[in-house]
Structure formats: C-alpha cells, structure tokens
Motif scaffolding. Structure first.
Motif, mmCIF file in Angstrom:
data_model
loop_
_atom_site.group_PDB
_atom_site.id
_atom_site.type_symbol
_atom_site.label_atom_id
_atom_site.label_comp_id
_atom_site.label_asym_id
_atom_site.label_seq_id
_atom_site.Cartn_x
_atom_site.Cartn_y
_atom_site.Cartn_z
ATOM 1 N N LYS A 16 0.815 -1.144 0.120
ATOM 2 C CA LYS A 16 0.023 0.030 0.029
ATOM 3 C C LYS A 16 0.932 1.447 0.155
ATOM 4 O O LYS A 16 2.115 1.120 0.252
ATOM 5 N N ALA A 17 0.348 2.387 -0.431
ATOM 6 C CA ALA A 17 0.820 3.679 -0.203
ATOM 7 C C ALA A 17 0.167 4.561 0.367
ATOM 8 O O ALA A 17 -1.036 4.666 0.091
ATOM 9 N N ASN A 18 0.443 5.274 1.587
ATOM 10 C CA ASN A 18 -0.093 6.192 2.150
ATOM 11 C C ASN A 18 0.358 7.721 1.797
ATOM 12 O O ASN A 18 1.328 8.165 1.998
ATOM 13 N N LEU A 60 -2.710 6.690 -13.379
ATOM 14 C CA LEU A 60 -4.292 6.424 -13.096
ATOM 15 C C LEU A 60 -4.554 7.258 -11.689
ATOM 16 O O LEU A 60 -3.752 7.229 -10.500
ATOM 17 N N PHE A 61 -5.552 7.749 -11.849
ATOM 18 C CA PHE A 61 -6.159 8.759 -10.644
ATOM 19 C C PHE A 61 -6.434 7.733 -9.408
ATOM 20 O O PHE A 61 -7.294 7.056 -9.887
ATOM 21 N N ARG A 62 -6.130 7.898 -8.369
ATOM 22 C CA ARG A 62 -6.442 7.140 -7.134
ATOM 23 C C ARG A 62 -6.811 7.952 -5.942
ATOM 24 O O ARG A 62 -7.101 7.457 -4.608
ATOM 25 N N LEU A 118 -5.208 6.647 1.295
ATOM 26 C CA LEU A 118 -4.564 5.103 1.337
ATOM 27 C C LEU A 118 -4.626 4.442 0.092
ATOM 28 O O LEU A 118 -5.715 3.983 -0.253
ATOM 29 N N VAL A 119 -3.621 4.226 -0.915
ATOM 30 C CA VAL A 119 -3.871 3.405 -2.255
ATOM 31 C C VAL A 119 -3.617 2.009 -1.925
ATOM 32 O O VAL A 119 -2.341 1.945 -1.411
ATOM 33 N N PRO A 120 -4.505 1.054 -1.705
ATOM 34 C CA PRO A 120 -4.238 -0.456 -1.448
ATOM 35 C C PRO A 120 -3.760 -1.339 -2.981
ATOM 36 O O PRO A 120 -3.849 -0.616 -3.929
#
Length: 438
Positions: free
Chosen positions: A338-340, A355-357, A363-365
């Motif tokens: 993941k990226a916080n 890609l738009f997240r 928090l991107v899982p």
C-alpha cells in the motif's frame, strides 16, 4: 452636415477600440479545462453546451463569462455535476469525475407453489435438493423457473421429475412409487465394551452400537477397533431384506502393545504414525490405532490449507494414548503493498502510474511490488512528481509539499485609456467647430 457627424462618430469608435488593450477584449486570452472520468468515454456538458467525451480539453476565454458547472454523464452510470474551475490565461485546470454505476432494478416476481403427494404417503420430499417435509406437503418456490422434485420412501425406488412453477399458482405433483426388489440387507452391530469403531469392507461406518443399511446381499468383512483392545475381524453374511446381528466381545490388548486414539480440529486430517499413513480423523469420534508397539513414536496430522501438527507420544503396554490436535490455518503470503499519500496542502489529485487514485490524504491499496511513479496536481500549485518502491505486505509513506505557482504578470497599465479618450474628445471638438463654420 449629417454625413460629417457620422464620420466623426465612426472615428471616435475606432479610437476607443484602439485604446482598449487586446487583453481586455473577449477571446484575447485562453485557458484550458481538462476533463477526465472513470470510466472514460463519458459525455461532458459545460453550462448546458455539449463539449464532447472524456478525456477532453475545453478552451475557456478568460475575458468572457466565467464557466459555471460541468455535467459528466454516461449510460449505465449516475450523472455527476461539479463546479467548473476558472483557469487563467495559458493555464490548465484538471477535473476528474468518478461515476457511480446504476444498480439494475430487480424484477419483482411473485412466488408459486408445489403441492406434492405420493403413494404410499409419508415419503421424504426434496425440492432442488432441499428437504421440505413428507407427503402430502405444499411448498413455496420461485416462479418462472423449473424445479426438480425428488420423492424417497424405504423399500421403494426413488422418484424425481421437473416442474415449472407459475406466479401465484399451485402446481400439483403426484408420485406413484414402485416397490424396490429386495437386493440389500442390514447389519446390526454391538460391541463389548461399546464404542468400537465399525469398518465394513474397509470403510469406516461409525461406532457401535449401530446398524449399517443398504448392504449388497452376500459376504462382507466386519472389523472393529477400540483403543486398549485387540482388533476384531470376521466375515458376515447379508441376506435380502433381512438384518444380520453381530455382538462382538473385544479382547484387551497384550502387555507388549498399546493403542493411540487420535482426533483433530478440524476433522479430516491425515494421520501418520512413524511416517506411515493410518487414515483420516473423524468428526465427533476418535480414530483408534491399535496394536502399537510400546515405546516412543512420532505422530503427524496433515490437512490441506493447514500447517502440519506434529508431536511425540509414549505408548505403554495395554494403555491408551489420547491425542487431540488443533490445526493452524495457513496464511497466504502477501503479494501487494500500500501507499499512504499525504500532501501540504491537502486535497491534491493523486495519480499513480498515470491512474487517478483519489485526493490526498489517501491510502492506496493493492499496489504491485516494485517501483511506481506518482504525480500530485492541485490548482494554483506546480505539479509534484516522484517515484517510490512498494514492498509486499507493507505500507509506503509518501509526503509531498506542493509549491505555489508564480504570480501572473501584472496587467497592462490602464492609464493610456483616459489619455486616448481625451485625445478623441479633442479631435471631436475640432471637427465639430469646422462643421459649424461651414
């Protein structure tokens, strides 16, 4: 006279237009609104005017009327309205819209009914494999579809058929059962002491006392096992339509051997004693291993999806060693991370691998392991770009500080406008004086 005044008025208008800076005229400066959507291919309307489909760039004249709202719509999704940004000359503002799918409206169906009877009555009824009672019985089923009806009665051939249920109606089902020729018999087993595991032809059937049914006429091998006792094996004869009764008296184990009683949670685990397969554990019963030599032995329980359970046991002559093993589920290794993402200021668009997240903080899982690119965008700030690494099962912390964009150049001083107007008025006075003298 009228002609001269018209010429004077036209000259005045020309001078005024020349005196107004080009930047103050409609269409003099252009900004861009870049509209994207998830999913793409959505229709875009700006203030009621259709502009095209996403992704799209809309030109905005900064000296014209400021844009109001943007409507993004696509078949199968709920339309979304957002406020349109106001780009400055030469600037691009970004708008991303995530559309929500429209849930299909379920079709409302009124259930139907199956009224089931049989000869003889009292037969067991299953509809689509589900027990619904004994005949006669009426059961509610989904209309508009077919349903399989199964009818069973001891001593008769099973019966089944497929029926269609209709909305709000009752479908009649009648089964005339045919007696089954007696080609099987029964075996009733008791043991002394009771509780012995019963095996018929090598297959575990339960523990005594019990009755085993549907055995083919002829000879069968009966085996009883009970911890602390010697195994008993004999041949039994089964007769058509009859019950054969066996009472087995078990003999205690010899002093040179003992027994191991094994169960596991969950059941169904393979049992290995000193590396040799013995069988699988049963639900609600011990698996008895008898005739085990006295001394120390290794025991392992193995079941797919669980870690092996191993232990060392000591067997005494004539004794029983009880083993209850609780298996631990295996956990699948993580394959993503993941990226916080945080930013100052917050609310920036977060774009990872183009890609738009979402908007920071977010928090991107479910990011694959390895290196990824990231861009943060926010109106009035320069884009922030970087890269980061993702490790399986871990969260990567990303903190970005956005830099404000340089202030736009000051507009052209407007002091020239009054000077030009004064000049135009002076010229108008001279022309008017000349016309009067004529």
């Amino acid at each position: 006279m009228l002609k001269i005044r018209s010429i004077i008025l036209a000259a005045f208008v020309v001078l005024l237009c020349a005196a107004i800076p080009a930047s103050a005229q409609v269409g003099g400066d252009v900004g861009i609104i870049s509209v994207t959507s998830d999913p793409s291919g959505a229709d875009v309307n700006l203030d009621g005017h259709y502009e095209g489909r996403t992704p799209i760039e809309i030109k905005i004249y900064t000296t014209g009327t400021p844009p109001g709202s943007i409507i993004v719509s696509k078949s199968g999704y709920k339309a979304k309205t957002v406020s349109a940004p106001h780009p400055s000359a030469g600037q691009t503002e970004y708008v991303h819209v995530s559309l929500e799918p429209i849930e299909p409206t379920p079709t409302v169906m009124i259930d139907g009914y199956l009224s089931i009877d049989s000869s003889p009555r009292g037969a067991t009824i299953r509809v689509d494999g589900r027990y619904v009672g004994t005949t006669p019985v009426t059961t509610q089923v989904t209309s508009g579809t077919t349903h399989r009806v199964q009818v069973e009665y001891p001593g008769y051939d099973s019966w089944s058929a497929v029926y269609t249920a209709y909305s709000g109606q009752t479908t009649q089902v009648y089964a005339s059962l045919t007696p089954t020729p007696q080609t099987t018999g029964y075996l009733s087993i008791t043991s002394s002491p009771s509780g012995a595991d019963v095996y018929v032809d090598g297959s575990y059937r339960g523990y005594a006392p019990m009755t085993v049914g549907n055995l083919i006429v002829g000879a069968h091998t009966l085996e009883l096992r009970l911890s602390g006792y010697q195994k008993s094996t004999q041949t039994v004869q089964i007769y058509s339509g009859q019950t054969t009764t066996k009472n087995v008296v078990l003999s205690p184990s010899t002093p040179t051997s003992g027994s191991v009683a094994v169960q596991s949670y969950p059941s169904g685990a393979s049992i290995y004693l000193d590396g040799n397969y013995q069988g699988n554990t049963y639900p609600n019963d011990y698996f008895d291993i008898i005739g085990v030599a006295t001394g120390t032995h290794s025991l392992m329980l193995r079941k797919p999806g669980y870690y092996d359970y191993t232990t060392t046991i000591s067997v005494t002559g004539g004794g029983i060693k009880y083993v209850s093993g609780t298996l631990t589920p295996q956990t699948a290794p993580a394959t993503t991370g993941k990226a916080n993402v945080m930013s100052g200021p917050s609310g920036a668009e977060v774009i990872i691998d183009n890609l738009f997240r979402g908007y920071s903080p977010v928090l991107v899982p479910d990011l694959s392991t390895g290196t990824h690119s990231i861009t943060l965008k926010m109106s009035g700030y320069s884009d922030w770009m970087s890269s980061f690494d993702v490790t399986a099962g871990q969260t990567t912390q990303i903190s970005a500080t956005l830099s404000p964009q340089p202030a736009p150049p000051a507009p052209t001083p407007s002091g020239s406008l009054p000077i030009a107007v004064v000049g135009a008025v002076g010229l108008l006075g001279v022309l008017f004086f000349v016309s009067r003298r004529r």
